[in-house]
Design a protein around this motif. Structure first.
Motif, PDB file in Angstrom:
ATOM      1  N   LEU A  28       0.829  -1.205   0.000  1.00 51.03           N
ATOM      2  CA  LEU A  28       0.000   0.000   0.000  1.00 51.03           C
ATOM      3  C   LEU A  28       0.863   1.256   0.000  1.00 51.03           C
ATOM      4  O   LEU A  28       0.546   2.241  -0.692  1.00 51.03           O
ATOM      5  CB  LEU A  28      -0.929  -0.010   1.221  1.00 51.03           C
ATOM      6  CG  LEU A  28      -2.042  -1.067   1.199  1.00 51.03           C
ATOM      7  CD1 LEU A  28      -2.742  -1.124   2.554  1.00 51.03           C
ATOM      8  CD2 LEU A  28      -3.057  -0.780   0.095  1.00 51.03           C
ATOM      9  N   ARG A  31       2.048   2.030  -3.384  1.00 50.28           N
ATOM     10  CA  ARG A  31       0.988   2.620  -4.205  1.00 50.28           C
ATOM     11  C   ARG A  31       0.597   4.026  -3.738  1.00 50.28           C
ATOM     12  O   ARG A  31      -0.347   4.613  -4.267  1.00 50.28           O
ATOM     13  CB  ARG A  31      -0.248   1.726  -4.162  1.00 50.28           C
ATOM     14  CG  ARG A  31      -0.030   0.307  -4.647  1.00 50.28           C
ATOM     15  CD  ARG A  31      -1.319  -0.486  -4.554  1.00 50.28           C
ATOM     16  NE  ARG A  31      -1.156  -1.886  -4.938  1.00 50.28           N
ATOM     17  CZ  ARG A  31      -2.160  -2.709  -5.209  1.00 50.28           C
ATOM     18  NH1 ARG A  31      -3.418  -2.273  -5.133  1.00 50.28           N
ATOM     19  NH2 ARG A  31      -1.940  -3.964  -5.534  1.00 50.28           N
ATOM     20  N   VAL A  33      -0.878   4.769  -0.981  1.00 50.74           N
ATOM     21  CA  VAL A  33      -2.151   4.729  -0.268  1.00 50.74           C
ATOM     22  C   VAL A  33      -1.882   5.056   1.201  1.00 50.74           C
ATOM     23  O   VAL A  33      -1.044   4.409   1.826  1.00 50.74           O
ATOM     24  CB  VAL A  33      -2.796   3.339  -0.386  1.00 50.74           C
ATOM     25  CG1 VAL A  33      -4.071   3.259   0.449  1.00 50.74           C
ATOM     26  CG2 VAL A  33      -3.093   3.013  -1.850  1.00 50.74           C
ATOM     27  N   VAL A  35      -1.849   4.852   5.049  1.00 52.05           N
ATOM     28  CA  VAL A  35      -2.062   3.719   5.951  1.00 52.05           C
ATOM     29  C   VAL A  35      -1.845   4.178   7.389  1.00 52.05           C
ATOM     30  O   VAL A  35      -0.880   4.895   7.678  1.00 52.05           O
ATOM     31  CB  VAL A  35      -1.103   2.553   5.639  1.00 52.05           C
ATOM     32  CG1 VAL A  35      -1.332   1.398   6.612  1.00 52.05           C
ATOM     33  CG2 VAL A  35      -1.268   2.082   4.208  1.00 52.05           C
ATOM     34  N   ALA A 313      -4.143  -5.917  -1.146  1.00 53.90           N
ATOM     35  CA  ALA A 313      -3.969  -4.479  -1.346  1.00 53.90           C
ATOM     36  C   ALA A 313      -5.054  -3.925  -2.265  1.00 53.90           C
ATOM     37  O   ALA A 313      -5.569  -2.814  -2.042  1.00 53.90           O
ATOM     38  CB  ALA A 313      -2.584  -4.190  -1.910  1.00 53.90           C
ATOM     39  N   GLN A 317      -7.466  -0.975  -1.163  1.00 59.06           N
ATOM     40  CA  GLN A 317      -7.344   0.288  -1.892  1.00 59.06           C
ATOM     41  C   GLN A 317      -8.630   0.650  -2.628  1.00 59.06           C
ATOM     42  O   GLN A 317      -9.010   1.832  -2.689  1.00 59.06           O
ATOM     43  CB  GLN A 317      -6.194   0.206  -2.897  1.00 59.06           C
ATOM     44  CG  GLN A 317      -5.974   1.514  -3.672  1.00 59.06           C
ATOM     45  CD  GLN A 317      -4.814   1.410  -4.663  1.00 59.06           C
ATOM     46  OE1 GLN A 317      -4.251   0.332  -4.864  1.00 59.06           O
ATOM     47  NE2 GLN A 317      -4.458   2.533  -5.281  1.00 59.06           N
TER      48      GLN A 317
END
Length: 325
Positions: A28, A31, A33, A35, A313, A317
């Motif tokens: 993640l 990417r 993203v 967290v 993931a 996501q």
């Protein structure tokens, strides 16, 4: 007003030493993203909760030692292996009271985040952890289950062991168990003979199951609609978990009937993720032993963990979207 999906964080509920979560968090992060990792066991020492409920629903935030998470902004929750709630007021009656208030307060909030996608929801995990429910649901969904007896009757246990020999004993739950030296012990799956079954059976529930005449074991990891089956060879005994150094792993295809039944099983419990254990009979039949709704997979070699990491993931996501890998 909520932020865009890209700005909303994934909440990972787990303890610090969780290698399985580490793989998903790393993906993640790759990417970009957001967290937030949170362990309920840190409450209340380094974790603070402020949750308000009214006509507009739930609002508020959870504050860790380094991060803050807006409760209504969480897009997904990866519920992994949180630590137990710690009695903040000691080990006596006051401590037990405080830990139960934490469980039903903080735990209730984390299980009720508005609009969040759970992998898996903790209450669905709880429902799916009972082996009798697992086996009954598996049969109903079309999976093959070896003849099984759950009993505290020594006579019935001996009768079953004679009729279905060879028979295994399996614990119904992997409780924490310490030896005289305070070291953790594991109750393994073991062969059992009729003469082994004495009056001690009466003291609690036991699970006995006909041993599958197997050529290999199979771990089937399900993430949404994606299924990742691995053949496990090399175990010299009945419980392959005791022999990791001797094992070999080969990815295999899941038969269509098993795939359909496994997905039906997940739907029956409301699960997104499940780790199924099967025995592969010499006749090619898949016999289900159990499904751990929060089973491990990070010990596999990297070529096998990568697609599972990717699928998880994707789930976290992009909540609600379907992926085929």
């Amino acid at each position: 007003m909520r932020g865009t999906t890209a700005q909303r964080p994934v909440l990972v509920v787990t303890r610090l030493d969780d290698a399985t979560s580490d793989l998903v968090i790393t993906e993640l992060n790759r990417r970009d993203v957001p967290v937030v990792r949170l362990d309920p066991g840190d409450f209340p020492d380094t974790l603070t909760l402020n949750a308000s409920l009214g006509d507009g629903g739930m609002t508020g935030e959870a504050l860790t030692g380094t991060r803050a998470v807006d409760l209504i902004e969480v897009r997904s929750v990866y519920w992994r292996r949180p630590s137990p709630y710690i009695p903040a007021a000691g080990d006596g009656q006051d401590g037990r009271w405080c830990s139960e208030q934490a469980r039903y307060g903080l735990g209730g909030v984390l299980a009720s985040l508005p609009g969040a996608h759970y992998v898996n929801h903790p209450w669905r995990n709880r429902d799916a952890e009972y082996k009798p429910a697992q086996l009954a649901t598996a049969v109903r969904c079309g999976l093959r289950v070896p003849p099984t007896l759950i009993t505290n009757d020594p006579d019935e246990a001996r009768r079953f062991a004679v009729e279905h020999r060879p028979v295994l004993y399996k614990p119904l739950w992997n409780s924490d168990y310490l030896g005289p030296d305070e070291r953790a012990l594991t109750v393994w799956v073991e062969d059992v003979e009729p003469d082994d079954l004495h009056a001690g059976v009466r003291r609690t529930a036991h699970l006995f199951q006909r041993r599958v005449d197997k050529s290999a074991d199979i771990r089937l990891t399900a993430v949404g609609s994606d299924l990742f089956a691995v053949r496990i060879d090399g175990a010299p005994g009945v419980d392959w978990r005791r022999h990791y150094d001797a094992l070999t792993y080969v990815p295999i295809e899941t038969p269509p009937d098993v795939a359909a039944a496994a997905r039906s099983y997940l739907d029956a419990f409301g699960l997104v993720y499940g780790a199924f254990d099967f025995g592969l009979g010499h006749d090619g039949q898949w016999w289900m032993y159990e499904c751990n709704p929060n089973g491990q997979w990070a010990w596999f070699p990297r070529p096998l963990t990568t697609p599972i990491t990717t699928a998880l993931a994707d789930q976290l996501q992009h909540p609600g979207e379907r992926y085929e890998h």
